[in-house]
Write a protein that holds these residues in place. Structure first.
Motif, PDB file in Angstrom:
ATOM      1  N   LEU A 121      22.307  46.357  32.775  1.00 21.64           N
ATOM      2  CA  LEU A 121      21.772  46.294  31.413  1.00 21.64           C
ATOM      3  C   LEU A 121      20.503  47.126  31.291  1.00 21.64           C
ATOM      4  CD1 LEU A 121      21.619  45.061  28.545  1.00 21.64           C
ATOM      5  CD2 LEU A 121      20.400  43.129  29.559  1.00 21.64           C
ATOM      6  N   LYS A 122      19.578  46.933  32.212  1.00 21.67           N
ATOM      7  CA  LYS A 122      18.315  47.676  32.162  1.00 21.67           C
ATOM      8  C   LYS A 122      18.543  49.175  32.339  1.00 21.67           C
ATOM      9  CE  LYS A 122      15.572  43.763  33.835  1.00 21.67           C
ATOM     10  NZ  LYS A 122      14.803  43.190  34.970  1.00 21.67           N
ATOM     11  N   ASP A 123      19.462  49.537  33.212  1.00 17.51           N
ATOM     12  CA  ASP A 123      19.730  50.952  33.468  1.00 17.51           C
ATOM     13  C   ASP A 123      20.257  51.649  32.214  1.00 17.51           C
ATOM     14  OD1 ASP A 123      20.257  53.313  35.301  1.00 17.51           O
ATOM     15  OD2 ASP A 123      22.293  52.897  34.598  1.00 17.51           O
ATOM     16  N   ILE A 124      21.265  51.083  31.579  1.00 17.43           N
ATOM     17  CA  ILE A 124      21.881  51.761  30.439  1.00 17.43           C
ATOM     18  C   ILE A 124      20.968  51.751  29.219  1.00 17.43           C
ATOM     19  CG2 ILE A 124      23.119  49.747  29.519  1.00 17.43           C
ATOM     20  CD1 ILE A 124      24.392  53.400  29.771  1.00 17.43           C
ATOM     21  N   THR A 125      20.218  50.664  29.014  1.00 17.70           N
ATOM     22  CA  THR A 125      19.326  50.629  27.847  1.00 17.70           C
ATOM     23  C   THR A 125      18.155  51.584  28.013  1.00 17.70           C
ATOM     24  OG1 THR A 125      18.234  48.672  28.823  1.00 17.70           O
ATOM     25  CG2 THR A 125      19.917  48.278  27.142  1.00 17.70           C
ATOM     26  N   GLN A 126      17.692  51.767  29.238  1.00 16.07           N
ATOM     27  CA  GLN A 126      16.633  52.765  29.473  1.00 16.07           C
ATOM     28  C   GLN A 126      17.127  54.165  29.172  1.00 16.07           C
ATOM     29  OE1 GLN A 126      15.335  52.092  33.510  1.00 16.07           O
ATOM     30  NE2 GLN A 126      14.129  50.274  32.979  1.00 16.07           N
ATOM     31  N   ARG A 127      18.354  54.456  29.560  1.00 16.69           N
ATOM     32  CA  ARG A 127      18.927  55.767  29.267  1.00 16.69           C
ATOM     33  C   ARG A 127      19.051  55.979  27.764  1.00 16.69           C
ATOM     34  NH1 ARG A 127      21.794  58.358  33.561  1.00 16.69           N
ATOM     35  NH2 ARG A 127      21.684  57.161  35.514  1.00 16.69           N
ATOM     36  N   CYS A 128      19.476  54.937  27.043  1.00 20.86           N
ATOM     37  CA  CYS A 128      19.612  55.039  25.588  1.00 20.86           C
ATOM     38  C   CYS A 128      18.255  55.265  24.927  1.00 20.86           C
ATOM     39  CB  CYS A 128      20.260  53.783  25.029  1.00 20.86           C
ATOM     40  SG  CYS A 128      21.997  53.590  25.475  1.00 20.86           S
ATOM     41  N   SER A 129      17.223  54.610  25.457  1.00 19.22           N
ATOM     42  CA  SER A 129      15.882  54.775  24.894  1.00 19.22           C
ATOM     43  C   SER A 129      15.365  56.191  25.094  1.00 19.22           C
ATOM     44  CB  SER A 129      14.917  53.772  25.550  1.00 19.22           C
ATOM     45  OG  SER A 129      15.304  52.449  25.267  1.00 19.22           O
ATOM     46  N   ILE A 130      15.802  56.832  26.175  1.00 24.24           N
ATOM     47  CA  ILE A 130      15.366  58.213  26.451  1.00 24.24           C
ATOM     48  C   ILE A 130      16.022  59.191  25.480  1.00 24.24           C
ATOM     49  CG2 ILE A 130      15.487  60.102  28.143  1.00 24.24           C
ATOM     50  CD1 ILE A 130      15.171  57.977  30.327  1.00 24.24           C
ATOM     51  N   ILE A 131      17.338  59.039  25.256  1.00 25.03           N
ATOM     52  CA  ILE A 131      18.030  59.997  24.381  1.00 25.03           C
ATOM     53  C   ILE A 131      17.805  59.683  22.908  1.00 25.03           C
ATOM     54  CG2 ILE A 131      19.802  60.385  26.127  1.00 25.03           C
ATOM     55  CD1 ILE A 131      21.732  58.755  24.423  1.00 25.03           C
ATOM     56  N   ASN A 132      17.369  58.476  22.598  1.00 28.30           N
ATOM     57  CA  ASN A 132      17.108  58.117  21.205  1.00 28.30           C
ATOM     58  C   ASN A 132      15.906  57.180  21.174  1.00 28.30           C
ATOM     59  OD1 ASN A 132      17.092  57.296  18.529  1.00 28.30           O
ATOM     60  ND2 ASN A 132      19.292  56.870  18.430  1.00 28.30           N
ATOM     61  N   GLU A 133      14.718  57.741  20.967  1.00 24.78           N
ATOM     62  CA  GLU A 133      13.480  56.958  21.023  1.00 24.78           C
ATOM     63  C   GLU A 133      13.452  55.848  19.976  1.00 24.78           C
ATOM     64  OE1 GLU A 133      10.075  59.432  20.845  1.00 24.78           O
ATOM     65  OE2 GLU A 133      10.478  60.446  22.753  1.00 24.78           O
ATOM     66  N   ASN A 134      14.207  56.030  18.904  1.00 24.28           N
ATOM     67  CA  ASN A 134      14.232  55.007  17.849  1.00 24.28           C
ATOM     68  C   ASN A 134      14.851  53.695  18.326  1.00 24.28           C
ATOM     69  OD1 ASN A 134      13.095  56.815  16.011  1.00 24.28           O
ATOM     70  ND2 ASN A 134      15.104  57.594  15.364  1.00 24.28           N
ATOM     71  N   GLN A 135      15.564  53.753  19.461  1.00 24.70           N
ATOM     72  CA  GLN A 135      16.236  52.567  19.972  1.00 24.70           C
ATOM     73  C   GLN A 135      15.328  51.698  20.843  1.00 24.70           C
ATOM     74  OE1 GLN A 135      19.267  51.547  19.036  1.00 24.70           O
ATOM     75  NE2 GLN A 135      19.273  53.321  17.678  1.00 24.70           N
ATOM     76  N   ARG A 136      14.147  52.191  21.180  1.00 21.90           N
ATOM     77  CA  ARG A 136      13.276  51.443  22.094  1.00 21.90           C
ATOM     78  C   ARG A 136      12.913  50.070  21.534  1.00 21.90           C
ATOM     79  NH1 ARG A 136       9.063  56.062  24.421  1.00 21.90           N
ATOM     80  NH2 ARG A 136      10.656  57.235  25.618  1.00 21.90           N
ATOM     81  N   LYS A 137      12.579  50.027  20.266  1.00 22.71           N
ATOM     82  CA  LYS A 137      12.222  48.755  19.646  1.00 22.71           C
ATOM     83  C   LYS A 137      13.418  47.800  19.646  1.00 22.71           C
ATOM     84  CE  LYS A 137      10.346  46.706  15.422  1.00 22.71           C
ATOM     85  NZ  LYS A 137       9.845  46.966  14.034  1.00 22.71           N
ATOM     86  N   THR A 138      14.596  48.329  19.315  1.00 20.14           N
ATOM     87  CA  THR A 138      15.809  47.503  19.297  1.00 20.14           C
ATOM     88  C   THR A 138      16.115  46.952  20.686  1.00 20.14           C
ATOM     89  OG1 THR A 138      16.697  48.846  17.498  1.00 20.14           O
ATOM     90  CG2 THR A 138      18.248  47.455  18.700  1.00 20.14           C
ATOM     91  N   VAL A 139      15.983  47.828  21.703  1.00 18.42           N
ATOM     92  CA  VAL A 139      16.228  47.405  23.085  1.00 18.42           C
ATOM     93  C   VAL A 139      15.257  46.291  23.473  1.00 18.42           C
ATOM     94  CG1 VAL A 139      16.050  48.109  25.505  1.00 18.42           C
ATOM     95  CG2 VAL A 139      17.261  49.561  23.863  1.00 18.42           C
ATOM     96  N   GLY A 140      13.991  46.434  23.094  1.00 17.77           N
ATOM     97  CA  GLY A 140      13.007  45.398  23.388  1.00 17.77           C
ATOM     98  C   GLY A 140      13.363  44.072  22.751  1.00 17.77           C
ATOM     99  N   GLN A 141      13.854  44.127  21.513  1.00 20.04           N
ATOM    100  CA  GLN A 141      14.253  42.900  20.813  1.00 20.04           C
ATOM    101  C   GLN A 141      15.462  42.257  21.475  1.00 20.04           C
ATOM    102  OE1 GLN A 141      14.832  44.507  16.880  1.00 20.04           O
ATOM    103  NE2 GLN A 141      12.722  44.079  16.241  1.00 20.04           N
ATOM    104  N   ILE A 142      16.397  43.095  21.941  1.00 21.28           N
ATOM    105  CA  ILE A 142      17.578  42.573  22.632  1.00 21.28           C
ATOM    106  C   ILE A 142      17.162  41.823  23.891  1.00 21.28           C
ATOM    107  CG2 ILE A 142      19.625  43.237  23.964  1.00 21.28           C
ATOM    108  CD1 ILE A 142      20.022  45.538  21.967  1.00 21.28           C
ATOM    109  N   MET A 143      16.267  42.421  24.659  1.00 22.36           N
ATOM    110  CA  MET A 143      15.829  41.802  25.910  1.00 22.36           C
ATOM    111  C   MET A 143      15.075  40.501  25.644  1.00 22.36           C
ATOM    112  SD  MET A 143      17.139  43.772  28.134  1.00 22.36           S
ATOM    113  CE  MET A 143      16.403  43.138  29.628  1.00 22.36           C
TER     114      MET A 143
END
Length: 488
Positions: A142-164
């Motif tokens: 989970l952490k690996d794939i969400t970190q990759r998504c945050s790199i290619i789309n910075e707008n997803q960082r907040k969403t990823v944080g909320q998911i976690m």
């Protein structure tokens, strides 16, 4: 989803390497394709496919995102064939491949859409099957794939944080709930020991705790709704795994599949409530006296439970209703003929008719459908409450699993079966979302959860104290039980 003509009911979909799921090619004729590349549709509905193809169908692309119903059905049923951490590992692998393809095309917009879709898939997985992530291997992927998504789309960082954050909160709530259950069970063991040696020290008359059937039914509903809210949808299929995946050894099976036991805890609650009803009737005492009470007072306790059962029916709490009926029909209670002669059984007869097991519980199923219809048009949580007779629901799911194989002769997963399974479990998930609208009465709740109860032999002994054995069989049973008690 591709549609089919009346002439040709079967459509086969092949996914070539690197091909977008949203732009698949379709061909007719199953023999032309390798089974591992095929998904089979009938009348526009996915009915079967190889595990590899079904997994690929789960993986999003920049221009494709799987239907939410498919995500739920596949994540629910896939654990019969592959361990959750292995599935997530494969999904992450396929997602990384999609990331590489979009990166090679240097299409920033496509990269952004892909990252958004992957995060959305992860969000749905953690939301509905949060208990999968009690496994450290799941968290690693989970952490690996969400970190990759945050790199290619910075707008997803907040969403990823909320998911976690949401995931951690859910797992924390589960930990606390399981800790409370452990404490309650330990307390019950201690109190039962005292009850057997000195019953008058802790045994209360339930009518002194709560003499209002409406309030009692509402408090039972609180407990029911709390218990069902913690059952993960995957728990409905976990019991099938040991039979269907025989090659897994017992240790690995437990580690990979058995993350929770909330379903079993809920079934135990039903049994406890049934035995509590029987115990309360057989052990009832005057509040200020240790002497056995008159039969008319015991009859009042029976009538109280009948009224509670009726209120449970009115609420839509069929599980407590059936537990109470089961308690009233237990042999130690049913044999108290002198007590029952003082009970007005008209209301009880009506309730028994509603829960009559003949014709596969047809009367109950009709009442359940009426409750579902009421809930569908409800404007308040009070009207939305539907708590099914849980053991029958589990039996229905078990019957579905037993009467239909998981795979076809060609090795394909029989996904048509898992659509049906998902529909049944989805209904339960909907009922879980309702918040109990009734006021909590802590004294009543505490008594329901912690009052010691007798089981089997002990219950028969106190029943014989209420009304002595009447026939040869009862006299022999009483003699045997007393002998066993003296040996202890």
């Amino acid at each position: 989803m591709p549609q089919t003509s009346a002439r040709d009911l079967t459509t086969v979909i092949r996914l070539s390497a690197g091909e977008s799921n949203g732009g698949v090619s379709t061909e007719t004729g199953e023999n032309e394709l390798d089974a591992s590349e095929a998904l089979i549709y009938q009348d526009g509905n996915l009915v079967s496919g190889s595990l590899e193809a079904l997994t690929q169908h789960l993986v999003p692309t920049p221009d494709y995102y799987p239907e939410r119903t498919y995500i739920f059905a596949f994540l629910l049923s896939s654990r019969l064939f592959i361990k959750p951490h292995e599935l997530l590992e494969e999904v992450c692998k396929q997602c990384r491949l999609q990331m590489k393809l979009t990166e090679d095309r240097q299409d920033k917009a496509a990269e952004g859409r892909l990252g958004s879709h992957i995060v959305q898939l992860i969000s749905e997985w953690t939301e509905v099957f949060a208990y999968d992530f009690r496994d450290d291997r799941m968290l690693k992927h989970l952490k690996d794939i969400t970190q990759r998504c945050s790199i290619i789309n910075e707008n997803q960082r907040k969403t990823v944080g909320q998911i976690m954050q949401t995931l951690v909160r859910k797992l924390s709530v589960l930990d606390k709930y399981e800790h409370v259950l452990t404490k309650i069970n330990a307390n019950l063991t201690d109190r039962l020991r005292v009850l057997k040696t000195n019953p008058h020290a802790i045994q209360k008359d339930i009518l002194n705790v709560c003499n209002d059937p409406v309030v009692m039914a509402q408090q039972l509903t609180h407990i029911e709704m709390e218990r069902i809210s913690h059952i993960g949808p995957e728990e409905f299929v976990q019991s099938f795994v040991s039979k269907d995946v025989a090659e897994w050894d017992e240790r690995t099976l437990f580690q990979d599949m058995k993350k929770t036991s909330n379903l079993e805890a809920y079934v135990e609650w039903f049994n406890r409530l049934s035995y509590m009803v029987a115990t309360e009737i057989c052990m009832v005492r005057h509040a200020a006296s240790r002497r056995p009470v008159k039969k008319k007072h015991r009859a009042r306790v029976i009538e109280f439970f009948i009224d509670v059962a009726r209120e449970c029916f009115n609420i839509g709490n069929f599980n407590s209703l059936m537990a109470i009926i089961a308690g009233l029909n237990m042999s130690p209670v049913a044999r108290l003929k002198k007590t029952w002669s003082k009970v007005d059984t008209c209301k009880f007869d009506v309730l028994e008719h509603q829960m009559d097991p003949t014709s596969n519980f047809s009367n109950y199923r009709a009442s359940l459908m009426a409750a579902l219809h009421r809930a569908a048009g409800a404007h308040s949580n009070r009207e939305r409450i539907v708590i099914p007779f849980f053991s029958l629901m589990v039996k229905d799911i078990y019957f579905l699993n037993e009467t239909c194989s998981n795979k076809l002769p060609n090795g394909h997963v029989r996904f048509e079966k898992f659509w049906q399974l998902a529909r049944q479990v989805t209904s339960f998930c909907t009922w879980q979302q309702v918040e109990c609208p009734f006021e909590r009465h802590r004294k009543v709740l505490n008594y329901l959860l912690t009052a010691p109860v007798f089981y089997e032999d002990s219950l028969h002994l106190v029943s014989f104290d209420c009304e002595g054995p009447e026939n040869h069989l009862e006299k022999e049973r009483f003699k045997t039980l007393k002998s066993q008690l003296l040996d202890q």
